[in-house]
Every structure is written in structure tokens, then in C-alpha cells.
Design an enzyme around this catalytic site. Sequence first.
Site, short mmCIF file in Angstrom:
data_model
loop_
_atom_site.label_atom_id
_atom_site.label_comp_id
_atom_site.label_asym_id
_atom_site.label_seq_id
_atom_site.Cartn_x
_atom_site.Cartn_y
_atom_site.Cartn_z
N LYS A 205 0.84 -1.20 0.00
CA LYS A 205 0.00 0.00 0.00
C LYS A 205 0.87 1.26 0.00
O LYS A 205 1.52 1.57 0.99
CB LYS A 205 -0.93 0.05 1.22
CG LYS A 205 -2.03 1.09 0.97
CD LYS A 205 -2.67 1.63 2.21
CE LYS A 205 -1.92 2.74 2.87
NZ LYS A 205 -1.82 3.99 2.11
N GLU A 279 9.94 0.68 10.31
CA GLU A 279 10.93 1.73 10.03
C GLU A 279 10.23 3.05 10.30
O GLU A 279 9.37 3.47 9.52
CB GLU A 279 11.38 1.67 8.56
CG GLU A 279 12.09 0.38 8.17
CD GLU A 279 13.55 0.35 8.57
OE1 GLU A 279 14.03 1.33 9.18
OE2 GLU A 279 14.21 -0.67 8.30
P1 NAD Z 1 2.30 7.86 8.22
O1 NAD Z 1 2.62 6.96 9.36
O2 NAD Z 1 1.25 8.87 8.39
O3 NAD Z 1 1.87 7.00 6.95
C1 NAD Z 1 2.69 5.98 6.43
C2 NAD Z 1 1.82 4.99 5.70
O4 NAD Z 1 0.97 4.35 6.64
C3 NAD Z 1 0.89 5.60 4.65
O5 NAD Z 1 0.82 4.71 3.56
C4 NAD Z 1 -0.45 5.68 5.37
O6 NAD Z 1 -1.56 5.64 4.53
C5 NAD Z 1 -0.38 4.42 6.23
N1 NAD Z 1 -1.21 4.45 7.43
C6 NAD Z 1 -1.69 5.54 8.09
N2 NAD Z 1 -2.40 5.13 9.17
C7 NAD Z 1 -2.36 3.78 9.18
C8 NAD Z 1 -2.90 2.78 10.05
N3 NAD Z 1 -3.62 3.08 11.12
N4 NAD Z 1 -2.63 1.47 9.78
C9 NAD Z 1 -1.88 1.14 8.71
N5 NAD Z 1 -1.36 2.03 7.84
C10 NAD Z 1 -1.60 3.34 8.08
O7 NAD Z 1 3.69 8.48 7.81
P2 NAD Z 1 3.97 9.50 6.62
O8 NAD Z 1 3.57 10.84 7.07
O9 NAD Z 1 3.44 8.97 5.34
O10 NAD Z 1 5.56 9.38 6.49
C11 NAD Z 1 6.41 10.13 7.23
C12 NAD Z 1 6.99 9.30 8.35
O11 NAD Z 1 7.66 8.15 7.83
C13 NAD Z 1 8.05 10.07 9.12
O12 NAD Z 1 7.85 9.88 10.49
C14 NAD Z 1 9.34 9.41 8.66
O13 NAD Z 1 10.39 9.54 9.58
C15 NAD Z 1 8.93 8.01 8.45
N6 NAD Z 1 9.88 7.30 7.58
C16 NAD Z 1 10.73 6.37 8.12
C17 NAD Z 1 11.66 5.71 7.32
C18 NAD Z 1 12.60 4.71 7.91
O14 NAD Z 1 13.21 3.96 7.14
N7 NAD Z 1 12.76 4.64 9.22
C19 NAD Z 1 11.72 6.00 5.96
C20 NAD Z 1 10.85 6.96 5.43
C21 NAD Z 1 9.92 7.60 6.25
#
Ligand code: NAD
Length: 501
Positions: A205, A279
Site C-alpha cells: 500500500k 521503520e
Molecule cells: P504515516 O505513518 O502517516 O503514513 C505511512 C503509511 O501508513 C501511509 O501509507 C499511510 O496511509 C499508512 N497508514 C496511516 N495510518 C495507518 C494505520 N492506522 N494502519 C496502517 N497504515 C496506516 O507516515 P507518513 O507521514 O506517510 O511518512 C512520514 C513518516 O515516515 C516520518 O515519520 C518518517 O520519519 C517516516 N519514515 C521512516 C523511514 C525509515 O526507514 N525509518 C523512511 C521513510 C519515512
Amino acid sequence: MAAKKKNKKATVAPSPADNRDFRTGELYAPAPEARDHATIEARYDLFIGGKFVPAENGKVFATVNPATEETLSEVAAAGAADVDRAVAAARKAFPAWSRLKAAERGKYLFRLARLLQERAREFAVIESLDGGKPIRESRDIDIPLAAAHFFYYAGWADKLAYAFPGRNVAPLGVAAQIIPWNFPLLMAAWKIAPALACGNTVVLKPAETTPLTALKLAELIADADLPPGVVNILTGNGSTGDALVRHPDIDKVAFTGSTAVGKRIQKALAARGTPHTLELGGKAAHIIFDDAPIDQAVEGIVNGIFFNQGHVCCAGSRLLVQEGVAGTIIRKLKRRMETLIVGDPLDKNTDIGAINSRAQLERIRELVDSGVREGASLHQSAQPLPAKGYWFAPTIFTDTAQSQRIVQEEIFGPVLTISTFRTPDEAVDKANNTPYGLSGGVWTDKGARIFGATRALRAGVVWANTFNRFDPASPFGGYKESGLGREGGLQGLAPYLHLLP
Ligand code: NAD
């Protein structure tokens, strides 16, 4: 046959007439020669069982160009019934895929890697249009690295016995994979390539603001003749992700995203014991010692925080400078910030593109306002920003305190906090003083200082005299609230395998 509507191509319309390029005064419009390389359909369906199919409930959502606020395409919003269909397709494909000769699985991955390379330009343009990142970065970093991940894990497919000597290995089954918006195609590659190499099937997704390159990848997967159901791609928002994670017939969850959602997922999986890798967020310390090569360090700081608008989990967002060189570093950094070009992501000269979404822009603004309220000194580049779209000027904060929200929380934007230190121990104490532990950086002339700091930093990745360098062979992942498990390298295979005695 694909239900994708081939006949209705979306042309990416030029920006509104009131939008002028701040450098030239010309009407702002993405470079036409770059746009010509992107074919974006007016509508995309879900990729399930090797076919594009509409969502059962017929729902769609718009994906927007953050540099112009124009809709690029309408994308199907997968509901629970679609999650069921996709997991069933992945389950059906699993026995044959997992029993396929490993070298044959590798060949499919090599084919995907080569197809990605052949269409790299189109992928780069779409990534920049959909996500707002500068074309220089999507062209030179995101897309080549995504292809490199497929090449790397293609090579491992028939060598798993050598990766884990003395152990029997078996794939886990159906992997549910959820990715964020900051490196859309690259994150898809990080997820899909090791899972497939190990013999798993996948339901992926993408994030709701950047679904387009994953859907383009689905086209390549079909072109590469991957058996139907081996990779399924479901677009949608958090509720789609939630339904996928909670589906009873998945064997593994790989999530990249925010710490808040990661915790929610971990809670949902706790009772079932489903293996998972997380991650999550970061708040990396970038430590500059007084013997560092100053000009290179300033370039490293700029790359550390302004690369990809600071939408980087491992961004060097907290600068710690040794007192003796703090004045010089801050002066040079401010001067360098004035030269950074913020604007059209499709312009090859752009250094900082658009903020990915209105919601993310509001979050950055809210945190920056909190920094001002809590007493830190704000300095922003004086470059004017384009009138339309989501933009944020390169920003630094001095006079910070460890307790301030801007120092503790992930801002995920082009915002750097600066504090000083006297001794290496003080630097390490400050560096480790957040709930995160994803990455860090050290600039110094002395090897002993590098080894001392890297041993003491509680971070999964530490760069020395460089920052934000990535390679498929090196593992990536966090300590503390930055996550669980590793992706990349040999270590990235283990979470997709039963390792049996
Ligand atoms: P997010 O957690 O809001 O969303 C990430 C993904 O999860 C999206 O596809 C979203 O639709 C989905 N999602 C949202 N709620 C969910 C739920 N309840 N259950 C399952 N899936 C759900 O994060 P974001 O704003 O898209 O991304 C930014 C974050 O990602 C930052 O905190 C960043 O540090 C982190 N990130 C971490 C890494 C790593 O390798 N550690 C890499 C890239 C980004």
C-alpha cells in the site's frame, strides 16, 4: 485485461497565470521537455492478481501536484473487500512462487530492475510531479537506487543458503507492506525486492499523496510477466492500511512511516504474534567537531537537512557544533542558505522542491511557530517562494534548548535546530537525548573521535564526514522509537524468512 482507462491521458496543465517564477519573473510552468517524458493516466485502478481493477465500492481520491495544487490523476481507494481480494490473490500465488527455482525468481527481479532503468526518466518525472521533490534528486538518487535494490536482491535469490549458512530457510508467506510518501518508489523497492527474492508474495500500500510511481511499477510488473498475484498494489489511505494490517491471512507486516502509526500497528499485531518490521521516525544529531573540514561540513549540513525538503526519516535535523567553530559554521551556513533555489521541482537547477502536501506544510508551520514561542531564534532564507503550491523556506533555529518541541519532535521539513557543545561527552549526551535513534553524523579529522562517537550514539546508521548516503548492501533501521528490525543488505533478508535449524 486492465481496467485502466488508456484513452484518457491527463496532460499536466501549466500553472495558473498569476504564478510567476520568483527568479525570472516569467510565468511559472514546469519545463515542457521534462513533462513530455511522463504519461499519467486520468484514472488508476487497483493492481490485484495481475490486473488493474476498480475498487469494489467505486471510490476514488485525487493525487495532487504539490507544486501547483493541480490534480494529476484520480486513484482507486481500496476498501476492506479489496484488501480481501488482494490478500487472496497473494495467497493463491504463494505456493507456485515459493517453489519456483530460486534462480528463476532472481531472473524476474533482474528483469524488473532493467525495465526500471529503461524507463528511469519517466519514473523520475512522475516522482517529482506527484511528490514535489527536485528532479535532480529523483533522477540521480531515487530511481537509480530503486533499480539498484532490485538488482541487489535479485542476486541474493539463489544464494539464501550462503546468506544463512547451516540454516534451512523458508519464506513466510503473504507480506503486507505499507510505505510513506517521502521516497515513494524507493520505499516500494526496499519492500518488494527482498520479499520476492525470499519467495514471499506481496500486498503493497503506497501513501495516499504519492501513489503514482507504485502504480507505474505495477505496469512494469505486468510487463515483466511476473505471475499474477505475486505483487498486488492497493492505493488508499490509513484505513486501507489498517484493514491490511488486521487481515487474518497475512504472515508478515513491513511498515515504514510515522512512529505514531507504527505503535498502533504493533499493538494490533501483538495478540497475533505476526512478525513485523517497523521503520519509523527520526531526529538525527549531526555533530561537527572543531577539527572538521569546515566548508565540506557546511555542505554536509545542507545536504543533511535540505535534501528532499527535509522529508527524510534520517535527516540531520539537529546540528550540534563544538563551541570554537559555531560562529563560523553558522555564518557560512546562513550565506549558503541564500543560494539555495526553492521552486519548480522539474527544473534541474532547483535545490528545494515543494512540501509534499498541505497537511505536511501545516505541521511544519505549527512546529516552527512553537519554536519561536518557546524562545529559539529563527533565521530563514530571504528567497521569495512561488505564489501557488506548498512551499517552506530553508530555516534554521539558534538559541535552542533541549526541551523545546523543535529539538525533540520530528519536523520532517527543511528546518534545522542548532545547539553547541564543549566536550565529546556533552555532544553524545545531547545527541542521544530524544526518543528516536535512527541515524547520526560526525564531522572530524580524527579517526578516534569518529569511532568514539559512533560507538556511543544510539542510532542505527552513523555517517562520518558525509551524510545521507545510501547503498542497497548496507542495513538501515532504528533504535528506540525509530523502529524495529533492519531493511537493506543481508540483514534485510532475514525478516522475510523462517530460519530453521
Ligand atoms: P504515516 O505513518 O502517516 O503514513 C505511512 C503509511 O501508513 C501511509 O501509507 C499511510 O496511509 C499508512 N497508514 C496511516 N495510518 C495507518 C494505520 N492506522 N494502519 C496502517 N497504515 C496506516 O507516515 P507518513 O507521514 O506517510 O511518512 C512520514 C513518516 O515516515 C516520518 O515519520 C518518517 O520519519 C517516516 N519514515 C521512516 C523511514 C525509515 O526507514 N525509518 C523512511 C521513510 C519515512
